[in-house]
Write an enzyme that holds these catalytic residues in place. Structure first.
Site, PDB file in Angstrom:
ATOM      1  N   CYS B  92       7.800  25.841 -43.465  1.00 37.11           N
ATOM      2  CA  CYS B  92       7.550  24.494 -42.692  1.00 37.11           C
ATOM      3  C   CYS B  92       6.883  25.056 -41.657  1.00 37.11           C
ATOM      4  O   CYS B  92       7.715  25.635 -40.372  1.00 37.11           O
ATOM      5  CB  CYS B  92       8.748  23.797 -42.337  1.00 37.11           C
ATOM      6  SG  CYS B  92       8.131  22.223 -41.319  1.00 37.11           S
ATOM      7  N   CYS B  95       7.597  22.652 -38.344  1.00 36.07           N
ATOM      8  CA  CYS B  95       8.839  22.441 -37.923  1.00 36.07           C
ATOM      9  C   CYS B  95       9.801  23.203 -38.616  1.00 36.07           C
ATOM     10  O   CYS B  95       9.903  24.310 -38.802  1.00 36.07           O
ATOM     11  CB  CYS B  95       9.275  20.757 -37.551  1.00 36.07           C
ATOM     12  SG  CYS B  95       8.797  19.837 -38.769  1.00 36.07           S
ATOM     13  N   SER B  96      10.665  22.378 -39.094  1.00 38.45           N
ATOM     14  CA  SER B  96      11.830  23.106 -39.972  1.00 38.45           C
ATOM     15  C   SER B  96      12.142  22.217 -41.210  1.00 38.45           C
ATOM     16  O   SER B  96      13.306  22.389 -41.600  1.00 38.45           O
ATOM     17  CB  SER B  96      12.682  22.924 -38.978  1.00 38.45           C
ATOM     18  OG  SER B  96      13.240  21.868 -38.678  1.00 38.45           O
ATOM     19  N   CYS B  97      11.201  21.603 -41.956  1.00 35.74           N
ATOM     20  CA  CYS B  97      11.480  20.880 -43.200  1.00 35.74           C
ATOM     21  C   CYS B  97      12.181  21.811 -44.170  1.00 35.74           C
ATOM     22  O   CYS B  97      11.536  22.754 -44.543  1.00 35.74           O
ATOM     23  CB  CYS B  97      10.393  20.018 -43.749  1.00 35.74           C
ATOM     24  SG  CYS B  97       9.421  19.028 -42.353  1.00 35.74           S
TER      25      CYS B  97
END
Lengths: 219, 192
Positions: B92, B95-97
Site C-alpha cells: 500500500c 498508507c498501510s492497507c
C-alpha cells in the site's frame, strides 16, 4: 493531495528492514492510540477517507519523521478538535473541563466483536454501467487535487490495461471532504514496469492499482 | 507519547466517549485472535480442497468467511494465485492497507517508507532483501492497495508435502508468503 504519504517510486529510504518475531505493538501507548482511534470512529462519525486525509495532510518533513502510530494519534487529536469533541485546553490538562457534546453512540465492550466482524463495506448498488471492460487500454488522468485522492502520482498520465471490473464503490475523493459517498465504478488497472519507470523499470513486472472511473480516460 | 496518549484517553473517558473496557477488548482481539494464523488456515484449505480453492479465487470474501474470518479491513478480499509463471506481491504505497481479518495488523516494515517506495519500482530488489530470488523469467505482479479491496497472496504448495494434513500444511504458511515478500517454509524448514 501530493503529500509525503504518496511514496511509490521515491528513492533514498534505504533497505527494507524486517524485524524477526515482531510484536503486534511496540509500546503500551501504541495499543491505546490504536484502540482509541478505532473506538472513536463511532462517536466521532468520521469516515475512513477523512481519517486517511487527517493522517497524510501534514508537512512532508513531519510526516516522514513520525512513527506510524504517532501519525495515527496526531490525526485522532486533529479530528477530535475539528469536531469540537475535545479542546487544546483539555488535552493539556489531561481532564475534561467542559460538558461532553451529545454523540450518536459509543463503542461498548459487548459490541466490539460485532462491530469488527461487520466492518465497513464500501460496495454499493450500481446506478450506472461501467465505461470500461477488461482488456481496455486506459490512461490515468493527470490531476493534482489538493484534497484526498487515491490515485498515486507514479500512475498519473500512464497507460494501463483494465484487468478487472471490481464493482461500484464509495469514491474516497468525495467521501473524504464530506461531499457524500458518490459511488463510482472501480477497476483493477495493470501498468507495465517499463511504462511506469522507463529504462529503470523491470520489463517482467507490473503494478496494478485500484482506480475509480473518474481517475481514468480511454487511451 | 505515553503521557500524551494517557491524557487523551482520560479526557475521552471522562466525557463518556469511550469505554476503556472496549479499548482493552480491541487490543486483546488484535494481539491474540486476529493474526496471520487465520490466513494460513485459508491457504492450507486451498491447498487440500480443490472446490474451496475454486471458490476462493472466484470470490474470496465469502470463501474466507466460511472459516469465520471477516470484517474490518477485509470487507472485500481478493485472493491472488502464485504459479510457476507469476509471483504476486502486495503493498500500500499511500498508507498501510492490509487484510486484517486474515493477516492481523501489518508489521512495521510493511508500513515503512523503504517498502512503500520501492515495492512498486523495484520489486525484485525488495524480494532479494527478503532472501527471495525468483527465476528471471517469473513475472512479478505488484498490487498497490489503493481502494478498500484487500489482497491475499496464495503461495504455491511446497514440494514434498503430499498427504499432509491441513493443520500441518498451515504450519508452512508464513505471514510474508501471504504478502508475497516470502515463500512458504519447506518440510525441511519445519524439521529444524
Amino acid at each position: 493531495m501530493n503529500g509525503a504519504h504518496d511514496l511509490g517510486g521515491m528513492h533514498g529510504f534505504g533497505r527494507v528492514e524486517p524485524e524477526p518475531d515482531e510484536p503486534v505493538f511496540h509500546a503500551d501507548w501504541e495499543k491505546r492510540a490504536f484502540a482509541l482511534t478505532l473506538a472513536m470512529a463511532l462517536p466521532g462519525q468520521w469516515n475512513i477517507d477523512m481519517s486517511r486525509f487527517a493522517r497524510e495532510n501534514r508537512p512532508p518533513g513531519e510526516y516522514l519523521s513520525m512513527s506510524y502510530y504517532q501519525i495515527w494519534f496526531a490525526a485522532l487529536e486533529r479530528m477530535l478538535k475539528e469536531r469540537g469533541l475535545v479542546s487544546d485546553e483539555e488535552i493539556a490538562a489531561g481532564h475534561s473541563l467542559y460538558p461532553p457534546k451529545p454523540v450518536a453512540r459509543i463503542l461498548s465492550p459487548a459490541d466490539v466483536a460485532k462491530v469488527l466482524y461487520r466492518g465497513g463495506p464500501t460496495e454499493r448498488e450500481p446506478r450506472t454501467t461501467p465505461a470500461f471492460k477488461p482488456g481496455d487500454r486506459v490512461r490515468a488522468k493527470v490531476m493534482n487535487p489538493p484534497t484526498h485522492t487515491r490515485l498515486p502520482r507514479y500512475a498519473r498520465g500512464r497507460v494501463g490495461i483494465v484487468a478487472r471490473v471490481i464493482g461500484f464503490h464509495v469514491f474516497p475523493d468525495s467521501n473524504a471532504i464530506g461531499a457524500g459517498e458518490d459511488p463510482q465504478w472501480l477497476y483493477a488497472v495493470r501498468f507495465d514496469g517499463r511504462e511506469l519507470w522507463g529504462p529503470q523499470g523491470d520489463p517482467r513486472s507490473s503494478v496494478s492499482i485500484d482506480a475509480w472511473e473518474p481517475y481514468l480516460e480511454p487511451a | 507519547m505515553q503521557l500524551r496518549v494517557r491524557a487523551l484517553e482520560t479526557v475521552l473517558t471522562e466525557k463518556g466517549y469511550v469505554d476503556p473496557a472496549a479499548l482493552d477488548l480491541l487490543i486483546e482481539t488484535y494481539e491474540t485472535k486476529i493474526g496471520p494464523r487465520n490466513g494460513a488456515r485459508v491457504v492450507a484449505r486451498a491447498w487440500v480442497d480443490a472446490d474451496y480453492r475454486a471458490r476462493l479465487f472466484k470470490d474470496a470474501t465469502p470463501a474466507i468467511a466460511e472459516l469465520g474470518y471477516a470484517g474490518r479491513q477485509g470487507e472485500h478480499i481478493v485472493a491472488l494465485e502464485n504459479t510457476p509463471e507469476v509471483h504476486n506481491m502486495v503493498v500500500c504505497t499511500l498508507c498501510s492497507c492490509y487484510p486484517w481479518p486474515v493477516l492481523g495488523l501489518p508489521p512495521v516494515w510493511y508500513k515503512s517508507a523503504p517498502y512503500r517506495s520501492r515495492a512498486v519500482a523495484d520489486p525484485r530488489g525488495v524480494l532479494a532483501e527478503f532472501g527471495v530470488t525468483l527465476p528471471p523469467e517469473t513475472e512479478i505482479r505488484v498490487w498497490d492497495s489503493t481502494s478498500e479491496i484487500r489482497y491475499l497472496v496464495v503461495p504455491m504448495r511446497p514440494a514434498g508435502t503430499e498427504g499432509w494434513s491441513e493443520e500441518k500444511l498451515a504450519e508452512l504458511v508464513t505471514r510474508d508468503s501471504m504478502i508475497g515478500t516470502g515463500l512458504p517454509k519447506s518440510p525441511a524448514d519445519l524439521a529444524k
